[in-house]
Design a protein around this motif. Sequence first.
Motif, mmCIF file in Angstrom:
data_model
loop_
_atom_site.group_PDB
_atom_site.id
_atom_site.type_symbol
_atom_site.label_atom_id
_atom_site.label_comp_id
_atom_site.label_asym_id
_atom_site.label_seq_id
_atom_site.Cartn_x
_atom_site.Cartn_y
_atom_site.Cartn_z
ATOM 1 N N VAL A 193 37.465 38.185 37.916
ATOM 2 C CA VAL A 193 38.476 37.677 38.844
ATOM 3 C C VAL A 193 37.809 37.274 40.150
ATOM 4 O O VAL A 193 36.956 38.002 40.666
ATOM 5 N N ALA A 194 38.176 36.118 40.690
ATOM 6 C CA ALA A 194 37.618 35.668 41.968
ATOM 7 C C ALA A 194 37.843 36.739 43.031
ATOM 8 O O ALA A 194 38.913 37.349 43.103
ATOM 9 N N SER A 195 36.836 36.962 43.857
ATOM 10 C CA SER A 195 36.874 38.055 44.830
ATOM 11 C C SER A 195 38.080 37.978 45.759
ATOM 12 O O SER A 195 38.644 39.008 46.152
ATOM 13 N N GLU A 239 40.984 37.108 45.005
ATOM 14 C CA GLU A 239 42.231 37.365 44.292
ATOM 15 C C GLU A 239 42.330 38.794 43.760
ATOM 16 O O GLU A 239 43.382 39.195 43.268
ATOM 17 N N VAL A 240 41.253 39.545 43.853
ATOM 18 C CA VAL A 240 41.272 40.930 43.370
ATOM 19 C C VAL A 240 42.261 41.764 44.173
ATOM 20 O O VAL A 240 43.045 42.551 43.624
ATOM 21 N N LYS A 241 42.253 41.592 45.506
ATOM 22 C CA LYS A 241 43.131 42.377 46.371
ATOM 23 C C LYS A 241 44.598 42.154 46.021
ATOM 24 O O LYS A 241 45.388 43.099 45.946
ATOM 25 N N GLY A 242 44.969 40.898 45.780
ATOM 26 C CA GLY A 242 46.349 40.593 45.419
ATOM 27 C C GLY A 242 46.747 41.203 44.090
ATOM 28 O O GLY A 242 47.877 41.656 43.910
ATOM 29 N N LEU A 243 45.814 41.228 43.156
ATOM 30 C CA LEU A 243 46.086 41.826 41.851
ATOM 31 C C LEU A 243 46.308 43.325 41.981
ATOM 32 O O LEU A 243 47.244 43.887 41.404
ATOM 33 N N LEU A 244 45.444 43.981 42.745
ATOM 34 C CA LEU A 244 45.577 45.428 42.931
ATOM 35 C C LEU A 244 46.867 45.788 43.662
ATOM 36 O O LEU A 244 47.455 46.857 43.427
ATOM 37 N N ALA A 245 47.316 44.894 44.545
ATOM 38 C CA ALA A 245 48.521 45.163 45.329
ATOM 39 C C ALA A 245 49.790 45.176 44.481
ATOM 40 O O ALA A 245 50.852 45.623 44.946
ATOM 41 N N LEU A 246 49.708 44.723 43.242
ATOM 42 C CA LEU A 246 50.884 44.693 42.376
ATOM 43 C C LEU A 246 51.326 46.081 41.931
ATOM 44 O O LEU A 246 52.476 46.272 41.532
ATOM 45 N N GLY A 247 50.402 47.047 41.986
ATOM 46 C CA GLY A 247 50.715 48.350 41.432
ATOM 47 C C GLY A 247 50.541 49.493 42.411
ATOM 48 O O GLY A 247 50.344 49.294 43.602
ATOM 49 N N VAL A 248 50.627 50.699 41.857
ATOM 50 C CA VAL A 248 50.439 51.919 42.644
ATOM 51 C C VAL A 248 49.301 52.721 42.028
ATOM 52 O O VAL A 248 49.044 52.638 40.819
ATOM 53 N N GLU A 249 48.620 53.499 42.848
ATOM 54 C CA GLU A 249 47.489 54.277 42.352
ATOM 55 C C GLU A 249 47.962 55.581 41.731
ATOM 56 O O GLU A 249 48.856 56.253 42.245
ATOM 57 N N ARG A 308 43.774 31.052 38.061
ATOM 58 C CA ARG A 308 42.396 31.568 37.981
ATOM 59 C C ARG A 308 42.370 32.979 37.422
ATOM 60 O O ARG A 308 41.435 33.356 36.708
ATOM 61 N N VAL A 309 43.389 33.768 37.749
ATOM 62 C CA VAL A 309 43.483 35.112 37.176
ATOM 63 C C VAL A 309 43.808 35.013 35.680
ATOM 64 O O VAL A 309 43.280 35.763 34.860
ATOM 65 N N MET A 310 44.687 34.069 35.335
ATOM 66 C CA MET A 310 44.999 33.826 33.921
ATOM 67 C C MET A 310 43.740 33.448 33.150
ATOM 68 O O MET A 310 43.503 33.934 32.032
ATOM 69 N N PHE A 311 42.912 32.590 33.736
ATOM 70 C CA PHE A 311 41.683 32.178 33.060
ATOM 71 C C PHE A 311 40.723 33.355 32.914
ATOM 72 O O PHE A 311 40.049 33.502 31.892
ATOM 73 N N ALA A 312 40.663 34.228 33.938
ATOM 74 C CA ALA A 312 39.823 35.425 33.845
ATOM 75 C C ALA A 312 40.297 36.325 32.702
ATOM 76 O O ALA A 312 39.483 36.882 31.959
ATOM 77 N N MET A 313 41.620 36.423 32.532
ATOM 78 C CA MET A 313 42.152 37.218 31.423
ATOM 79 C C MET A 313 41.779 36.586 30.089
ATOM 80 O O MET A 313 41.431 37.286 29.127
ATOM 81 N N LEU A 314 41.821 35.253 30.009
ATOM 82 C CA LEU A 314 41.430 34.565 28.782
ATOM 83 C C LEU A 314 39.959 34.842 28.460
ATOM 84 O O LEU A 314 39.605 35.108 27.299
#
Length: 225
Positions: free
Chosen positions: A9-11, A13-23, A113-119
């Motif tokens: 994942v592009a650097s 966009e990592v923060k936004g991805l992590l922000a979707l959840g809880v630890e 870009r996150v979708m492509f990283a998942m692919l």
Amino acid sequence: MTRPFLDLVASDEVKGLLALGVERRYPSRATLFHQGEPTQHVALLLSGWTKVFAESRRGDEVLLAIRGPDDILGELSAIDDRPRSATVTALVPVRARIIPEQRFLQHLQDFPRVMFAMLQHVTTRLRESDAERLRYVSTSSSGRVAALLLDLAERQGRRTPDGVVIDLPLTQQELAKAAATSREVVARTLRVLRDRGLVRTSRQRIVLVQVAVLRSLVDSVSDDA
């Protein structure tokens, strides 16, 4: 070595991805997912190591993978909306970011870009699976054990002056399941490798002393060695 999902994942966009959840934190041997349960979330591993395993209809447990920091768990069930195909347990204390399934899927749609990283991630896992099947039919049981040690060393190993240390709490039975062989073969292979000075072992700790030599022997280690 296979890169974990977050490395793809592009650097920015990592923060936004992590922000979707809880630890959440899981103690050693705690279960993160159960095989067969409905999908509700995915987990992004922040620290620690997990084992992924499935149970056959006969009740045999098959170790499928070891997953560690920056990897993702539960993504396939989220994508195809089917029950969990495997159980995931913590080998050591684990920290993970838990993201609800629908928020994760919407994020993939919103950020190509996150979708492509998942692919890329899913494609790599499929290639790994194909390589494992090829290894099963073309390599001896002892050779598969040696290859497993090398894979663990690359994924989790810690380099020291004495060699590459694998200190995951995996039993010989768990190593046998991962290599599709018996505990007796694992014990015999480790003994042979110790006698050759290639590895050293102690309780739940393996040190690969000569990684290059071990790699050269993967295809030639005999079950009769």
